[in-house]
Design a protein around this motif. Structure first.
Motif, PDB file in Angstrom:
ATOM      1  N   PRO B  71      -3.589 -28.953  47.092  1.00 51.28           N
ATOM      2  CA  PRO B  71      -4.354 -29.065  48.328  1.00 51.28           C
ATOM      3  C   PRO B  71      -4.614 -27.695  48.942  1.00 51.28           C
ATOM      4  CG  PRO B  71      -2.082 -29.751  48.673  1.00 51.28           C
ATOM      5  CD  PRO B  71      -2.248 -29.532  47.205  1.00 51.28           C
ATOM      6  N   ARG B  72      -5.724 -27.592  49.674  1.00 51.19           N
ATOM      7  CA  ARG B  72      -5.993 -26.360  50.411  1.00 51.19           C
ATOM      8  C   ARG B  72      -5.053 -26.252  51.598  1.00 51.19           C
ATOM      9  NH1 ARG B  72     -11.582 -27.838  52.121  1.00 51.19           N
ATOM     10  NH2 ARG B  72     -10.622 -29.863  51.729  1.00 51.19           N
ATOM     11  N   LEU B  73      -4.734 -25.024  51.960  1.00 52.93           N
ATOM     12  CA  LEU B  73      -3.896 -24.777  53.133  1.00 52.93           C
ATOM     13  C   LEU B  73      -4.767 -24.259  54.277  1.00 52.93           C
ATOM     14  CD1 LEU B  73      -0.804 -22.827  51.695  1.00 52.93           C
ATOM     15  CD2 LEU B  73      -1.009 -25.280  52.127  1.00 52.93           C
ATOM     16  N   ALA B  74      -4.402 -24.642  55.485  1.00 48.08           N
ATOM     17  CA  ALA B  74      -4.969 -24.016  56.689  1.00 48.08           C
ATOM     18  C   ALA B  74      -3.826 -23.291  57.377  1.00 48.08           C
ATOM     19  CB  ALA B  74      -5.557 -25.063  57.619  1.00 48.08           C
ATOM     20  N   ILE B  75      -4.046 -22.022  57.711  1.00 44.61           N
ATOM     21  CA  ILE B  75      -2.998 -21.189  58.297  1.00 44.61           C
ATOM     22  C   ILE B  75      -3.559 -20.517  59.544  1.00 44.61           C
ATOM     23  CG2 ILE B  75      -1.457 -19.231  57.907  1.00 44.61           C
ATOM     24  CD1 ILE B  75      -1.555 -19.806  54.937  1.00 44.61           C
ATOM     25  N   SER B  76      -2.771 -20.531  60.618  1.00 41.87           N
ATOM     26  CA  SER B  76      -3.242 -19.944  61.867  1.00 41.87           C
ATOM     27  C   SER B  76      -2.093 -19.268  62.603  1.00 41.87           C
ATOM     28  CB  SER B  76      -3.832 -21.047  62.745  1.00 41.87           C
ATOM     29  OG  SER B  76      -4.428 -20.478  63.881  1.00 41.87           O
ATOM     30  N   THR B  77      -2.420 -18.385  63.538  1.00 37.81           N
ATOM     31  CA  THR B  77      -1.381 -17.794  64.380  1.00 37.81           C
ATOM     32  C   THR B  77      -1.913 -17.564  65.780  1.00 37.81           C
ATOM     33  OG1 THR B  77       0.328 -16.074  64.495  1.00 37.81           O
ATOM     34  CG2 THR B  77      -1.880 -15.348  63.916  1.00 37.81           C
ATOM     35  N   ASP B  78      -1.028 -17.599  66.754  1.00 40.36           N
ATOM     36  CA  ASP B  78      -1.368 -17.340  68.152  1.00 40.36           C
ATOM     37  C   ASP B  78      -0.165 -16.704  68.833  1.00 40.36           C
ATOM     38  OD1 ASP B  78      -3.870 -17.793  69.303  1.00 40.36           O
ATOM     39  OD2 ASP B  78      -3.631 -19.959  69.184  1.00 40.36           O
ATOM     40  N   SER B  79      -0.422 -15.627  69.578  1.00 41.14           N
ATOM     41  CA  SER B  79       0.615 -15.061  70.436  1.00 41.14           C
ATOM     42  C   SER B  79       0.442 -15.652  71.830  1.00 41.14           C
ATOM     43  CB  SER B  79       0.487 -13.541  70.497  1.00 41.14           C
ATOM     44  OG  SER B  79       0.809 -12.980  69.244  1.00 41.14           O
ATOM     45  N   HIS B  80       1.565 -15.888  72.491  1.00 40.51           N
ATOM     46  CA  HIS B  80       1.512 -16.525  73.813  1.00 40.51           C
ATOM     47  C   HIS B  80       2.207 -15.645  74.839  1.00 40.51           C
ATOM     48  CE1 HIS B  80      -0.157 -20.167  72.078  1.00 40.51           C
ATOM     49  NE2 HIS B  80       0.593 -19.859  71.038  1.00 40.51           N
ATOM     50  N   GLY B 171      -0.840 -26.034  57.498  1.00 37.63           N
ATOM     51  CA  GLY B 171      -1.147 -27.434  57.241  1.00 37.63           C
ATOM     52  C   GLY B 171      -1.902 -27.581  55.942  1.00 37.63           C
ATOM     53  N   THR B 172      -2.055 -28.817  55.489  1.00 34.21           N
ATOM     54  CA  THR B 172      -2.807 -29.070  54.252  1.00 34.21           C
ATOM     55  C   THR B 172      -4.088 -29.834  54.591  1.00 34.21           C
ATOM     56  OG1 THR B 172      -1.473 -31.057  53.921  1.00 34.21           O
ATOM     57  CG2 THR B 172      -0.817 -29.095  52.710  1.00 34.21           C
ATOM     58  N   ILE B 173      -5.114 -29.544  53.823  1.00 37.25           N
ATOM     59  CA  ILE B 173      -6.413 -30.195  54.023  1.00 37.25           C
ATOM     60  C   ILE B 173      -6.663 -31.139  52.860  1.00 37.25           C
ATOM     61  CG2 ILE B 173      -8.888 -29.826  54.354  1.00 37.25           C
ATOM     62  CD1 ILE B 173      -8.275 -26.999  55.245  1.00 37.25           C
ATOM     63  N   SER B 174      -6.906 -32.390  53.178  1.00 37.57           N
ATOM     64  CA  SER B 174      -7.141 -33.373  52.114  1.00 37.57           C
ATOM     65  C   SER B 174      -8.465 -33.089  51.412  1.00 37.57           C
ATOM     66  CB  SER B 174      -7.179 -34.779  52.706  1.00 37.57           C
ATOM     67  OG  SER B 174      -5.919 -35.112  53.228  1.00 37.57           O
ATOM     68  N   PRO B 175      -8.538 -33.469  50.123  1.00 28.59           N
ATOM     69  CA  PRO B 175      -9.791 -33.276  49.385  1.00 28.59           C
ATOM     70  C   PRO B 175     -10.941 -33.986  50.111  1.00 28.59           C
ATOM     71  CG  PRO B 175      -8.018 -33.986  47.909  1.00 28.59           C
ATOM     72  CD  PRO B 175      -7.483 -34.093  49.301  1.00 28.59           C
ATOM     73  N   GLY B 176     -12.098 -33.396  50.068  1.00 32.09           N
ATOM     74  CA  GLY B 176     -13.279 -34.034  50.663  1.00 32.09           C
ATOM     75  C   GLY B 176     -13.527 -33.651  52.104  1.00 32.09           C
ATOM     76  N   ILE B 177     -12.532 -33.049  52.757  1.00 36.32           N
ATOM     77  CA  ILE B 177     -12.726 -32.654  54.161  1.00 36.32           C
ATOM     78  C   ILE B 177     -13.197 -31.209  54.221  1.00 36.32           C
ATOM     79  CG2 ILE B 177     -11.532 -32.177  56.337  1.00 36.32           C
ATOM     80  CD1 ILE B 177      -9.894 -34.685  55.865  1.00 36.32           C
ATOM     81  N   HIS B 178     -14.339 -30.994  54.865  1.00 41.90           N
ATOM     82  CA  HIS B 178     -14.872 -29.631  55.033  1.00 41.90           C
ATOM     83  C   HIS B 178     -15.368 -29.495  56.456  1.00 41.90           C
ATOM     84  CE1 HIS B 178     -14.496 -28.540  50.834  1.00 41.90           C
ATOM     85  NE2 HIS B 178     -14.865 -29.785  50.567  1.00 41.90           N
ATOM     86  N   ILE B 179     -14.568 -28.826  57.272  1.00 43.66           N
ATOM     87  CA  ILE B 179     -14.871 -28.629  58.688  1.00 43.66           C
ATOM     88  C   ILE B 179     -14.951 -27.125  58.916  1.00 43.66           C
ATOM     89  CG2 ILE B 179     -14.029 -29.024  61.046  1.00 43.66           C
ATOM     90  CD1 ILE B 179     -14.067 -31.690  59.904  1.00 43.66           C
ATOM     91  N   GLY B 180     -15.914 -26.683  59.709  1.00 46.63           N
ATOM     92  CA  GLY B 180     -15.968 -25.253  60.003  1.00 46.63           C
ATOM     93  C   GLY B 180     -17.080 -24.962  60.984  1.00 46.63           C
ATOM     94  N   GLY B 181     -16.934 -23.855  61.698  1.00 39.43           N
ATOM     95  CA  GLY B 181     -17.907 -23.478  62.712  1.00 39.43           C
ATOM     96  C   GLY B 181     -19.292 -23.213  62.151  1.00 39.43           C
TER      97      GLY B 181
END
Lengths: 359, 359
Positions: B71-80, B171-181
């Motif tokens: 599966p594809r991974l989605a990775i993000s970071t935020d400083s608070h 997180g993991t992205i299920s096959p077939g899902i393509h979301i983006g700006g």
């Protein structure tokens, strides 16, 4: 040997931590106070088996999708607040990439992706930020990792100290590789990849607190290629750890406690550069507790030790690798040192704070 | 409509950034100055296709192992760095988990793991830290994610402001899902999950800067379960984004630029609570630029809009979802608003800094 025959150094009594307490610099030392904070505040609330394993990185298996075997992930994070931002041999940018790459690699993982969260102080020169970012990219290229996500926050003057960087790293662990602080076994050999204390003393020098000039440089380096070569040479590497905050002594104590073994060191074998030795003597530091950022401890099965040393000697960042001790069954959870004059002493975890903001 | 017929608000000229410049609070606003910093300093050095995509999280495919699809991974970071640490409806702990969970979820991913790096100021009360950590755990439990790695650093008094937390999420992205700006298309429908500005104004109130008391609470919430339900209901969700720093206006501008489309809003449809409206009027703020921490924008194919709205209305955090506009082909990269009196104006990205340290 029984405990009665050994001499104690450091604080062995637990440091109490009550809810009325306040944070002191020692809570960030990586030593006993840091462990207390983790055990009393973080683990009770956030506890889960991955975090509780207390290794350099968390290791997890993605859930199998339709019976497909998916590689395990190693995930780690480190905040970097080193002062000053630039020091001989590196800067906060190089440190923030290498620190996290190394933590992921210490689980036997191949580091792939890095995230970076920046906290910037209002008034920071943009040219400084640019130098730091360039340095991060150089380190990422050397390590072969991609910076895949970033974030920037700005706080008012006097609410940070130039800039802080928190990185997280993600890597994959190949099937068959099982490395962890809990796997050291009696008779295992303890290998150190090179001299200790270089990073801590180099940062101290950059602060102008040394009183004399040396050519010493921080050892900050990505160790993932060294580790990859080691793992290709042997299936019997049990523990890998980078002795950063708290130094060699603290990392070995963590391992001894996780594996419930005794680690016995030979003082005469532990490599220390003359400049580091001189600085420590002058300042009253023990190099065993001074931070490293480009060294690793490997605890390996005795039959493979020579083979692993050979590979280390032929790889960058491992040329000076040396056997510094071995693992024994008792006294459990202790680190002992056979000194040059033939006595044996307990080497405890760092108790207070030696050098704040070293990483 | 041509550009000549529309009125301009905000700064459209680029803000110059030279190497002699210094960081100002606006560089952390999430608006134009932040984008300048990213484009001039971060991207030139760290550039790679994942980072350049400029979405809420990086998306990457792990290399196939022996032909197995991973599966594809989605990775993000935020400083608070929010100030104060506690505010109506939440605190820095809840914020740090929800912010990162949401960024990962906005890529259509299932958030699984969180890391947390703490920078603590010497003197911080440990009871405050404990409350924050407990709050992180509550948010993590609600979101269904595990905190798998942590780190703590301590800096001297006056070198931080209580505590800062940087989280990263995987997180993991299920096959077939393509979301983006970059996937918004002409005729798509723009949905907003609820009222705007609640978080920003609630934090302002906690600072005592509002001058009057309201019952307003921050909307800080994990939106991953809402998104999961939306994704189960439709295969035609093109963009998901949480309008945090910079507010709704800035997020929509980012999307319009990424997809090279025009987003046309109906002013009368944009939900704003009366207290937020009153506070904004008094302070001279536009709610379109005030931060949210529990709201999402969904840009979806027109044939599925009703279905998606129905699912949102039946899910926590989506009850007040409403269509606020639609996507047009031209003018490219612009956000327009049809005002209540029937005129049309350009809605620009946030240019300076509205509310520093809101997240």
């Amino acid at each position: 040997m029984t405990e009665e025959t050994i001499s104690y150094t450091g604080l062995l009594c637990p440091v109490p931590l009550s809810h009325n307490d306040r944070i002191v610099l020692g809570h960030g030392s990586g030593g006993r106070l840091s462990h207390n904070l983790i055990n009393k505040i973080f683990l009770p609330h956030l506890d889960n088996p991955i975090l509780h394993a207390a290794n350099d990185a968390g290791v997890m298996q993605l859930s199998d999708q339709e019976g497909i075997s998916i590689p395990r992930l190693a995930i780690s994070t480190d905040s970097h607040v080193v002062s000053p931002l630039f020091f001989p041999g590196g800067d906060i940018g190089k440190l923030s990439v290498c620190g996290t790459v190394n933590d992921v690699a210490m689980m036997g993982a191949t580091p792939l992706f890095i995230t970076a969260g920046f906290i910037l102080e209002e008034g920071l020169e943009i040219s400084i930020l640019e130098q730091v970012v360039q340095s991060m990219q150089n380190a990422a290229q050397e390590a072969g990792v991609l910076v895949v996500a970033g974030d920037t926050k700005v706080v008012q003057r006097g609410k940070a100290d130039g800039l802080y960087i928190t990185t997280a790293g993600i890597g994959t662990i190949s099937p068959g590789i099982h490395i962890g602080g809990e796997i050291a076994q009696p008779d295992d050999i303890v290998i150190l990849s090179g001299t200790i204390g270089d990073h801590g003393i180099a940062v101290l020098q950059a602060r102008g607190e040394l009183g004399f000039q040396t050519d010493l440089k921080s050892d900050v380096s990505p160790l993932n290629h060294l580790i990859k070569n080691m793992l290709l040479s042997s299936k019997h590497i049990h523990v890998l750890r980078d002795p950063t905050r708290g130094g060699l002594a603290t990392s070995l104590n963590e391992i001894a406690q996780q594996s419930k073994v005794c680690i016995e060191l030979e003082e005469s074998k532990i490599p220390v550069k003359p400049e580091v030795s001189a600085a420590c003597e002058m300042l009253g530091f023990d190099p065993l507790y001074v931070a490293n950022e480009g060294k690793l401890i490997a605890i390996v099965a005795p039959q493979d030790a020579e083979k692993i040393l050979d590979v280390m000697h032929s790889t960058q960042y491992g040329e000076d690798a040396i056997v510094i001790g071995r693992v024994k069954a008792v006294p459990q959870s202790r680190v002992l040192m056979r000194t040059m004059i033939g006595s044996t002493r307990v080497v405890d975890m760092l108790s207070g704070e030696l050098l704040p903001r070293i990483c």
